[in-house]
Enzyme design. Structure first.
Site, PDB file in Angstrom:
ATOM      1  N   HIS A 145      -0.664   2.115   6.837  1.00 33.07           N
ATOM      2  CA  HIS A 145      -1.215   0.961   7.415  1.00 33.07           C
ATOM      3  C   HIS A 145      -0.398   0.180   8.525  1.00 33.07           C
ATOM      4  CE1 HIS A 145       0.526  -1.905   4.998  1.00 33.07           C
ATOM      5  NE2 HIS A 145       0.469  -0.922   4.062  1.00 33.07           N
ATOM      6  N   CYS A 161       2.852   1.371  -0.285  1.00 29.41           N
ATOM      7  CA  CYS A 161       2.259   1.859   0.796  1.00 29.41           C
ATOM      8  C   CYS A 161       3.433   2.104   1.931  1.00 29.41           C
ATOM      9  CB  CYS A 161       1.382   1.050   1.707  1.00 29.41           C
ATOM     10  SG  CYS A 161      -0.443   0.778   0.580  1.00 29.41           S
TER      11      CYS A 161
END
Length: 185
Positions: A145, A161
């Site tokens: 992301h 992440c």
């Protein structure tokens, strides 16, 4: 053949991404200079996958770089990234992109809430830790992301992440289909 790109070369090259043509020379895509980008080495998809029959991504948590190859192997790009803060938060192995979202919302996981009970749901927008775009992996709660906090790029700063500059995730999002193969090393 591994090609080493120094921190200075990356910063001077503006760090959004690098397109490495067949000649193997880095051509920077110019943006504004960013800080906290660590050195990283180019990768070869053959070191990680048996065949290149679709878009392929390797997330290198040691050098803090995301590597992209097109399905025909002619387009190779490198993006500086943020990676998990600790080895315990780092999941490695093979996965794939299963969903993509522009303007993602964010809900902290139970383990995040244990570490920081003040975390709360965040709708899309400038306060959202997922930035402008998100690509969801088939591992629950693991994503590639963007981030509005550019200080995180090039650092061990995430809860699991892989984070990119918003401009880089927008570019990667546009060229990466659902089903792309991913390896986190």
């Amino acid at each position: 053949m591994s090609r080493i790109l120094s921190r200075r070369a990356v910063i001077a090259g503006a760090t959004a991404s690098f397109v490495l043509p067949a000649a193997g020379l880095a051509t920077p895509i110019i943006e504004t200079a960013k800080r906290n980008v660590s050195s990283f080495a180019s990768q070869d998809w053959r070191d990680h996958f048996d065949k290149l029959d679709r878009v392929t991504i390797v997330c290198d948590t040691v050098s803090r770089a995301l590597h992209y190859w097109s399905a025909d192997g002619r387009d190779y790009r490198i993006y500086p990234s943020s990676v998990p803060m600790t080895d315990e938060l780092t999941k490695t192995g093979y996965t794939k992109i299963v969903r993509k979202k522009v303007g993602p919302d964010w809900t902290p996981t139970p383990s995040m809430m244990e570490r920081n009970p003040d975390l709360k749901y965040t709708p899309p927008g400038p306060d959202n830790p997922l930035g402008t775009h998100a690509m969801y992996l088939d591992w629950p709660a693991y994503l590639i992301h963007g981030t509005h906090d550019t200080r995180k790029i090039g650092r061990r700063s995430s809860d699991g992440c892989i984070g990119l500059y918003n401009s880089a995730i927008a570019e990667l999002f546009s060229i990466t289909p659902i089903g792309a193969q991913v390896r986190v090393i």
